[in-house]
Design a protein around this motif. Sequence first.
Motif, PDB file in Angstrom:
ATOM      1  N   TYR A 183      39.769  42.243  42.384  1.00 21.46           N
ATOM      2  CA  TYR A 183      39.711  41.503  41.113  1.00 21.46           C
ATOM      3  C   TYR A 183      41.087  41.486  40.431  1.00 21.46           C
ATOM      4  N   SER A 184      41.729  42.634  40.392  1.00 23.24           N
ATOM      5  CA  SER A 184      43.041  42.738  39.754  1.00 23.24           C
ATOM      6  C   SER A 184      44.044  41.801  40.422  1.00 23.24           C
ATOM      7  N   TYR A 185      44.021  41.769  41.739  1.00 21.94           N
ATOM      8  CA  TYR A 185      44.905  40.870  42.485  1.00 21.94           C
ATOM      9  C   TYR A 185      44.604  39.414  42.136  1.00 21.94           C
ATOM     10  N   CYS A 186      43.342  39.050  42.160  1.00 23.91           N
ATOM     11  CA  CYS A 186      42.949  37.661  41.868  1.00 23.91           C
ATOM     12  C   CYS A 186      43.326  37.272  40.442  1.00 23.91           C
ATOM     13  N   TYR A 187      43.129  38.179  39.515  1.00 24.77           N
ATOM     14  CA  TYR A 187      43.446  37.882  38.121  1.00 24.77           C
ATOM     15  C   TYR A 187      44.947  37.655  37.943  1.00 24.77           C
ATOM     16  N   ARG A 188      45.755  38.497  38.567  1.00 24.62           N
ATOM     17  CA  ARG A 188      47.211  38.325  38.453  1.00 24.62           C
ATOM     18  C   ARG A 188      47.673  37.052  39.146  1.00 24.62           C
ATOM     19  N   LYS A 189      46.988  36.683  40.192  1.00 22.42           N
ATOM     20  CA  LYS A 189      47.371  35.472  40.937  1.00 22.42           C
ATOM     21  C   LYS A 189      46.907  34.212  40.205  1.00 22.42           C
ATOM     22  N   ILE A 190      45.700  34.219  39.675  1.00 22.33           N
ATOM     23  CA  ILE A 190      45.101  33.040  39.046  1.00 22.33           C
ATOM     24  C   ILE A 190      45.391  32.987  37.548  1.00 22.33           C
ATOM     25  N   GLY A 191      45.306  34.135  36.886  1.00 23.65           N
ATOM     26  CA  GLY A 191      45.587  34.194  35.463  1.00 23.65           C
ATOM     27  C   GLY A 191      44.411  33.856  34.563  1.00 23.65           C
ATOM     28  N   ASN A 192      43.218  33.770  35.127  1.00 24.04           N
ATOM     29  CA  ASN A 192      42.031  33.452  34.347  1.00 24.04           C
ATOM     30  C   ASN A 192      40.922  34.414  34.760  1.00 24.04           C
ATOM     31  N   GLN A 193      40.340  35.090  33.764  1.00 23.71           N
ATOM     32  CA  GLN A 193      39.320  36.108  34.046  1.00 23.71           C
ATOM     33  C   GLN A 193      38.110  35.566  34.782  1.00 23.71           C
ATOM     34  N   ASP A 194      37.572  34.460  34.289  1.00 23.12           N
ATOM     35  CA  ASP A 194      36.354  33.910  34.895  1.00 23.12           C
ATOM     36  C   ASP A 194      36.599  33.482  36.336  1.00 23.12           C
ATOM     37  N   ASP A 195      37.709  32.799  36.571  1.00 21.33           N
ATOM     38  CA  ASP A 195      38.029  32.362  37.933  1.00 21.33           C
ATOM     39  C   ASP A 195      38.282  33.562  38.841  1.00 21.33           C
ATOM     40  N   ALA A 196      38.958  34.582  38.314  1.00 18.56           N
ATOM     41  CA  ALA A 196      39.230  35.787  39.111  1.00 18.56           C
ATOM     42  C   ALA A 196      37.928  36.495  39.496  1.00 18.56           C
ATOM     43  N   GLN A 197      36.975  36.542  38.570  1.00 23.23           N
ATOM     44  CA  GLN A 197      35.679  37.161  38.881  1.00 23.23           C
ATOM     45  C   GLN A 197      34.946  36.357  39.954  1.00 23.23           C
ATOM     46  N   ASP A 198      34.958  35.031  39.804  1.00 22.20           N
ATOM     47  CA  ASP A 198      34.298  34.182  40.796  1.00 22.20           C
ATOM     48  C   ASP A 198      34.924  34.348  42.176  1.00 22.20           C
ATOM     49  N   ILE A 199      36.243  34.355  42.229  1.00 24.62           N
ATOM     50  CA  ILE A 199      36.931  34.479  43.515  1.00 24.62           C
ATOM     51  C   ILE A 199      36.680  35.853  44.122  1.00 24.62           C
TER      52      ILE A 199
END
Length: 139
Positions: A30-46
């Motif tokens: 999740y932390s990786y996805c959030y830093r890469k995407i920059g959006n909490q909801d999208d990071a959770q989905d991914i």
Amino acid sequence: MEDEALIQRIKSGDTTALEQLIQKYYEYVYSYCYRKIGNQDDAQDITQEVFLHFCRNFDNYVQRSKVKTYLYTIAHNLCINAMQVKKPISLEDVEMENYTYKNTMGNQIETTDPVKLALNELPDEQKEVILLRFYHDFK
């Protein structure tokens, strides 16, 4: 518990081992996805998609490297796919990212993270290296 032992237990049908593996790596992914995407909801989905992909394709999984590396590879690919699909940006998101307010002493406090802004200025490859090295302890 070692990842190899968890993988062997999962292969033998132990759903508890799968839950342990997901719990072990969920926050990292999740932390990786959030830093890469920059959006909490999208990071959770991914992040959820990463583990769904892992579960769906587990029968084809061959352990050539660490499980963590495999999960990050899935996360990277899903983040790239998500970034290619251009979503409209809502006005609420833009307002929240650049919002400033005054604290009780009258000083303005910027809610934008300067490190995040600097990372976003880098080319994707360099940003990826910094994220993996300094935020996720990869060599």
